[in-house]
Write an enzyme that holds these catalytic residues in place. Structure first.
Site, PDB file in Angstrom:
ATOM      1  N   PHE A  28      -0.333   5.251  10.343  1.00  0.00           N
ATOM      2  CA  PHE A  28      -1.479   4.364  10.529  1.00  0.00           C
ATOM      3  C   PHE A  28      -1.471   3.340   9.395  1.00  0.00           C
ATOM      4  O   PHE A  28      -2.009   3.571   8.320  1.00  0.00           O
ATOM      5  CB  PHE A  28      -2.777   5.180  10.528  1.00  0.00           C
ATOM      6  CG  PHE A  28      -3.988   4.396  10.966  1.00  0.00           C
ATOM      7  CD1 PHE A  28      -3.981   3.683  12.142  1.00  0.00           C
ATOM      8  CD2 PHE A  28      -5.144   4.400  10.198  1.00  0.00           C
ATOM      9  CE1 PHE A  28      -5.104   2.973  12.556  1.00  0.00           C
ATOM     10  CE2 PHE A  28      -6.273   3.696  10.603  1.00  0.00           C
ATOM     11  CZ  PHE A  28      -6.250   2.985  11.785  1.00  0.00           C
ATOM     12  N   ALA A  29      -0.835   2.205   9.639  1.00  0.00           N
ATOM     13  CA  ALA A  29      -0.649   1.181   8.610  1.00  0.00           C
ATOM     14  C   ALA A  29      -1.923   0.367   8.426  1.00  0.00           C
ATOM     15  O   ALA A  29      -2.551  -0.047   9.404  1.00  0.00           O
ATOM     16  CB  ALA A  29       0.512   0.266   8.988  1.00  0.00           C
ATOM     17  N   HIS A  30      -2.290   0.127   7.165  1.00  0.00           N
ATOM     18  CA  HIS A  30      -3.497  -0.637   6.877  1.00  0.00           C
ATOM     19  C   HIS A  30      -3.524  -1.005   5.406  1.00  0.00           C
ATOM     20  O   HIS A  30      -2.737  -0.502   4.608  1.00  0.00           O
ATOM     21  CB  HIS A  30      -4.749   0.165   7.230  1.00  0.00           C
ATOM     22  CG  HIS A  30      -4.895   1.428   6.446  1.00  0.00           C
ATOM     23  ND1 HIS A  30      -4.123   2.550   6.691  1.00  0.00           N
ATOM     24  CD2 HIS A  30      -5.701   1.769   5.400  1.00  0.00           C
ATOM     25  CE1 HIS A  30      -4.445   3.507   5.849  1.00  0.00           C
ATOM     26  NE2 HIS A  30      -5.398   3.067   5.042  1.00  0.00           N
ATOM     27  N   ALA A  31      -4.433  -1.886   5.052  1.00  0.00           N
ATOM     28  CA  ALA A  31      -4.709  -2.232   3.664  1.00  0.00           C
ATOM     29  C   ALA A  31      -6.204  -2.480   3.554  1.00  0.00           C
ATOM     30  O   ALA A  31      -6.947  -2.394   4.543  1.00  0.00           O
ATOM     31  CB  ALA A  31      -3.911  -3.462   3.229  1.00  0.00           C
ATOM     32  N   ASN A  52       0.827  -1.203   0.000  1.00  0.00           N
ATOM     33  CA  ASN A  52       0.000   0.000   0.000  1.00  0.00           C
ATOM     34  C   ASN A  52       0.864   1.257   0.000  1.00  0.00           C
ATOM     35  O   ASN A  52       0.600   2.223  -0.733  1.00  0.00           O
ATOM     36  CB  ASN A  52      -0.930  -0.013   1.227  1.00  0.00           C
ATOM     37  CG  ASN A  52      -1.870   1.161   1.277  1.00  0.00           C
ATOM     38  OD1 ASN A  52      -2.332   1.665   0.252  1.00  0.00           O
ATOM     39  ND2 ASN A  52      -2.167   1.629   2.485  1.00  0.00           N
TER      40      ASN A  52
END
Length: 312
Positions: A66-69, A50
């Site tokens: 803010f790590a996310h996928a 990402n």
């Protein structure tokens, strides 16, 4: 909706963790998601991709990523992980580097985490809570800070010193509100502003102003946009809604958090788009003003962007 403390067990918190670079920092957070049964190794790889594909837009505030996928089969259940790094690392963000805190989100569906993400945004936007989290000596102490904050706020905005009530929406704008030093929404002097239907967005290229703005009360829409629509856009949405509430505009302007693909189709419904510099480059010209926000938790910055958007 699960609370922030429910989505962040002690086993998903690591403090003083070493990481050689941003990939290592995200990988460490992903490993905690896997260890607590929230995600797989593939989800960790998706979080890294990402950033590789969309840039460091996940660094939503100074020192915080803010790590996310996207929700996917790689997410086993909704949860979060919290990593405070031993030494800061650079993600490549031009104003919010270096990063010392990485919080990772794994969401089973776009709605499963909305309340907790909003609570996290309020938490990190509160100077007292943020300071207590920064000096917490271990996972149990950090969890205690989270739980005390949730009890004190009852899931809402901080109750410490809300300041004066918002002025009437018919009052003239205050030019000083955006310039005054503001640490959090609780410290922001209430803005006295005209309702949206009495003012107009600035006329950017191709922008004809708000549809129906001159014909009486209108409900305007503003989009907050991130690469996946489930993480950073919710941070920005929460901060923008705090500003709108302070202005007394919450009945006139709605905020929708979305992703880059959906935003291009929905832009025609909106008066403006608020996003990061990286995502603004990806969006390009969508026919309405695209406003860049560097710190998604800064009430002062979002207040200034909103004033510029409506020329108040």
């Amino acid at each position: 909706m699960a609370s922030l403390s429910e989505l962040l067990p002690t086993g998903a918190i690591r403090l003083g963790l070493p990481a050689s670079d941003w990939r290592g920092a995200v990988r460490a957070a992903g490993e905690l998601l896997a260890a607590t049964g929230c995600g797989t190794d593939e989800y960790t790889a998706e979080m890294i991709r990402n950033v590789e594909e969309n840039g460091p837009y996940i660094v939503v505030a100074p020192g915080f990523a803010f790590a996310h996928a996207r929700p996917s089969p790689a997410v086993l259940r909704t949860g979060m992980a919290w990593v405070r790094l031993a030494e800061p690392v650079a993600f490549g963000h031009e104003s919010n580097d270096p990063v010392t805190l990485v919080v990772a989100l794994a969401a089973r569906d776009p709605g499963a985490h909305t309340a907790a993400t909003a609570a996290l945004a309020r938490l990190l936007g509160d100077p007292e809570a943020e300071a207590a989290l920064r000096v917490a000596s271990g996972p149990e102490e950090l969890r205690s800070v989270l739980e005390r904050y949730e009890r004190a706020t009852d899931g809402g905005a901080p109750s410490r010193g809300d300041g004066p009530a918002p002025a009437s929406a018919a009052d003239p704008p205050s030019a000083s509100g955006a310039d005054a030093p503001v640490a959090s929404a609780a410290d922001l002097p209430a803005a006295s502003v005209a309702a949206p239907h009495e003012g107009r967005p600035r006329q950017d290229a191709g922008q004809e102003g708000a549809r129906g703005a001159a014909d009486g009360p209108a409900v305007h829409k503003i989009l907050t946009v991130c690469g996946n629509g489930v993480g950073t856009s919710l941070f920005l949405k929460n901060t923008l809604e705090q500003v709108l509430a302070r202005w007394g505009w919450e009945g006139h302007v709605t905020v929708e958090a979305t992703d880059t693909i959906s935003a291009k189709g929905k832009a025609a419904e909106a008066v403006a788009v608020l996003t990061s510099r990286e995502i603004a480059r990806t969006l390009g010209d969508v026919g309405v003003p695209v406003r860049v926000v560097a710190d998604f938790t800064s009430v002062r910055e979002v207040d200034a962007v909103l004033r510029d958007t409506y020329d108040v």
